[in-house]
Design an enzyme around this catalytic site. Sequence first.
Site, mmCIF file in Angstrom:
data_model
loop_
_atom_site.group_PDB
_atom_site.id
_atom_site.type_symbol
_atom_site.label_atom_id
_atom_site.label_comp_id
_atom_site.label_asym_id
_atom_site.label_seq_id
_atom_site.Cartn_x
_atom_site.Cartn_y
_atom_site.Cartn_z
ATOM 1 N N ASN A 175 -17.785 -42.908 25.403
ATOM 2 C CA ASN A 175 -18.119 -41.505 25.677
ATOM 3 C C ASN A 175 -16.924 -40.551 25.661
ATOM 4 O OD1 ASN A 175 -17.300 -42.724 28.095
ATOM 5 N ND2 ASN A 175 -18.564 -41.403 29.352
ATOM 6 N N GLU A 272 -14.262 -49.627 36.279
ATOM 7 C CA GLU A 272 -14.859 -48.289 36.429
ATOM 8 C C GLU A 272 -16.172 -48.339 35.670
ATOM 9 O OE1 GLU A 272 -13.695 -45.802 38.175
ATOM 10 O OE2 GLU A 272 -11.766 -46.668 38.693
ATOM 11 N N GLU A 483 -8.843 -45.391 39.894
ATOM 12 C CA GLU A 483 -7.863 -44.800 38.993
ATOM 13 C C GLU A 483 -7.322 -43.541 39.663
ATOM 14 O OE1 GLU A 483 -10.267 -44.591 35.319
ATOM 15 O OE2 GLU A 483 -8.955 -46.172 34.575
HETATM 16 P P1 NAD Z 1 -19.974 -50.784 27.392
HETATM 17 O O1 NAD Z 1 -19.955 -51.509 28.678
HETATM 18 O O2 NAD Z 1 -21.044 -51.089 26.426
HETATM 19 O O3 NAD Z 1 -18.589 -51.036 26.595
HETATM 20 C C1 NAD Z 1 -17.325 -50.774 27.180
HETATM 21 C C2 NAD Z 1 -16.263 -51.594 26.442
HETATM 22 O O4 NAD Z 1 -16.491 -52.986 26.646
HETATM 23 C C3 NAD Z 1 -16.269 -51.390 24.937
HETATM 24 O O5 NAD Z 1 -14.943 -51.457 24.464
HETATM 25 C C4 NAD Z 1 -17.072 -52.570 24.435
HETATM 26 O O6 NAD Z 1 -16.814 -52.908 23.106
HETATM 27 C C5 NAD Z 1 -16.612 -53.652 25.386
HETATM 28 N N1 NAD Z 1 -17.584 -54.733 25.532
HETATM 29 C C6 NAD Z 1 -18.938 -54.671 25.404
HETATM 30 N N2 NAD Z 1 -19.488 -55.862 25.675
HETATM 31 C C7 NAD Z 1 -18.473 -56.702 25.990
HETATM 32 C C8 NAD Z 1 -18.401 -58.064 26.386
HETATM 33 N N3 NAD Z 1 -19.499 -58.810 26.527
HETATM 34 N N4 NAD Z 1 -17.185 -58.595 26.630
HETATM 35 C C9 NAD Z 1 -16.068 -57.845 26.526
HETATM 36 N N5 NAD Z 1 -16.072 -56.543 26.152
HETATM 37 C C10 NAD Z 1 -17.260 -55.983 25.884
HETATM 38 O O7 NAD Z 1 -19.933 -49.233 27.765
HETATM 39 P P2 NAD Z 1 -20.221 -47.985 26.830
HETATM 40 O O8 NAD Z 1 -21.666 -47.962 26.472
HETATM 41 O O9 NAD Z 1 -19.210 -47.908 25.738
HETATM 42 O O10 NAD Z 1 -19.895 -46.776 27.825
HETATM 43 C C11 NAD Z 1 -20.840 -46.217 28.672
HETATM 44 C C12 NAD Z 1 -20.695 -46.771 30.068
HETATM 45 O O11 NAD Z 1 -19.379 -46.520 30.555
HETATM 46 C C13 NAD Z 1 -21.622 -46.099 31.075
HETATM 47 O O12 NAD Z 1 -22.191 -47.083 31.892
HETATM 48 C C14 NAD Z 1 -20.696 -45.198 31.880
HETATM 49 O O13 NAD Z 1 -21.135 -44.920 33.171
HETATM 50 C C15 NAD Z 1 -19.441 -45.996 31.875
HETATM 51 N N6 NAD Z 1 -18.288 -45.136 32.154
HETATM 52 C C16 NAD Z 1 -17.738 -45.207 33.405
HETATM 53 C C17 NAD Z 1 -16.658 -44.379 33.723
HETATM 54 C C18 NAD Z 1 -16.046 -44.427 35.096
HETATM 55 O O14 NAD Z 1 -14.968 -43.880 35.289
HETATM 56 N N7 NAD Z 1 -16.674 -45.059 36.070
HETATM 57 C C19 NAD Z 1 -16.144 -43.489 32.771
HETATM 58 C C20 NAD Z 1 -16.736 -43.462 31.502
HETATM 59 C C21 NAD Z 1 -17.813 -44.300 31.210
#
Ligand code: NAD
Length: 519
Positions: A175, A272, A483
């Site tokens: 995002n 996070e 963070e």
């Molecule tokens: P995601 O969990 O699908 O992916 C995040 C990262 O993890 C990516 O680089 C992805 O390729 C990797 N990944 C995915 N599956 C994996 C696995 N099985 N093993 C290792 N790595 C893996 O998240 P997304 O859809 O890219 O982002 C949206 C999510 O991020 C939402 O849930 C949002 O709330 C969260 N987010 C949280 C914060 C925060 O500060 N808390 C900030 C931004 C986004």
Amino acid sequence: MRPLVSVRNLWFNTFVGSAALRACSNFIAGQFTESATATFVTDDPSTGQPLCTAPVSTAEESKQAVVSARAAFEDGAWSRTTPASRASVLVALAEAMESRFSELEADLVADTGCTIRVTSMLQVGGALAHLRDFAEMAPLLAAPQAFPISELNGFGQSEVYREPHGVVAAFTPYNFPLLVLIWKVAPALLAGNTVVVKPSPLTPLGAQAFAEACQTAGLPPGVVNVVHGDAAVGQALAADPGVDLITFTGSTAVGVALMKTAAATTKPVLLEMGGKSPSILLDDADVELATRGTLFACMLNSGQVCAGTTRMLVPRRLYRDVCDLLKERVAPMKVGPADSEESDVGPLISQAHRDRVLAHITGAVQQGATLATGGTIPEGLPPGYYVEPTVLVDVDPRMPVAQEEIFGPVLSVIPYDSVGDAVRIANGTRYGLAASVWSSDLSRARDVARRVQSGTVWINDFGVADVTRTPFGGRKQSGLGAEFGVEGLFAYTQPKSVYTALDVDVDKRGYSVVSLGWD
Ligand code: NAD
């Protein structure tokens, strides 16, 4: 020709070899390297057109990146420099990216579908500002914390050094790919770690731009490495015994999976994760301010914001008026392509994600919620992944739409009967990332803020991030660790206590109470 795998739509295979596509590469030991195996293609969410290619990296390529980061760490040319000199490199990175501001902005708009105004201010502007903010934290690491000689240690000096972990694996979400990368890589580097970044395969261009800035700024080879790819390479990186710390931002499900993988080698994890943040309107609030603030927080980046306040809790007595006002305020919001200055709300990241968001809305209506506005695909737009800004009223807090993170432009408005009721509803999900409280009585608002189970609460505002001073992190299943602030910086260090005896008189030592037969 290398095989091509699309992360979003297989029909992109027809674009093999298209000259128009941008190319991302892995960045290992200071060199951009071609993938040994496959390449995937991303698309521009505003148009659905193919945008760039990036490697589907293998476990072997992940290993090479970790070996490179380990060598750079052990070499000491980075890890044993002063925090001040590492801070100057963070500033150089900001300058390198700033010199390409417009290009970066255009890339990220196309990569993410985040509107140009938000990209400019938050994604690029915020990334540069935060790099410089982190650089200003260098004095916190400059000297060990020294404790005065006390009765307890009698005749010695205790000091606590903050040392880097070593190799940090940084996982970033789709995002805000550049901003979140900076939130992880900047404090990790400042503390003296070296880094391997695993960006989201949906939005690889931010990490590519950052790697290019590392070359321009003259970072020693191996200090920053980037490995593109899917979950498989992410798991290989997380499992690698050469990684000392995992820092992850993404969904709760993937955070949990990474935590399990990290357990095998007892790696510390900073997580996070997702949120379902409440916006609590107290009965003495400035309703205009609160509705605008909540809608901004909910619709920002088309609702793809972890901390976005997606549940508005409203006193029953004000409920209908607030619902009407929300509807009125949503009406002029302009949905459109992210590169248009006119657009307030851009597309979602992919067709699959749009389908998920629409299914959530349909499900809520089937369960008894009322669609006050939005809820469908807007007409007359290019074939991107748009959803109208949506307000659902008469939402029961137990409905999935009020419990699960939707990550789309969908606000659930929930009535409450008492402040205690509001706090109970606010705390009634598995998440605990952020909240807003709206009231003209600040002591009342602070009291509610203290009762809400979340890492951050904004009173009469949303989204303020004071990187250098205040921690940001989730409670419950929204996160582990924080963070920003001193806590956030120190999370990229491990403490070492060093005690120095300053008096050589053996009779003053604790072990003199045991003679062990000595004279
Ligand atoms: P995601 O969990 O699908 O992916 C995040 C990262 O993890 C990516 O680089 C992805 O390729 C990797 N990944 C995915 N599956 C994996 C696995 N099985 N093993 C290792 N790595 C893996 O998240 P997304 O859809 O890219 O982002 C949206 C999510 O991020 C939402 O849930 C949002 O709330 C969260 N987010 C949280 C914060 C925060 O500060 N808390 C900030 C931004 C986004």
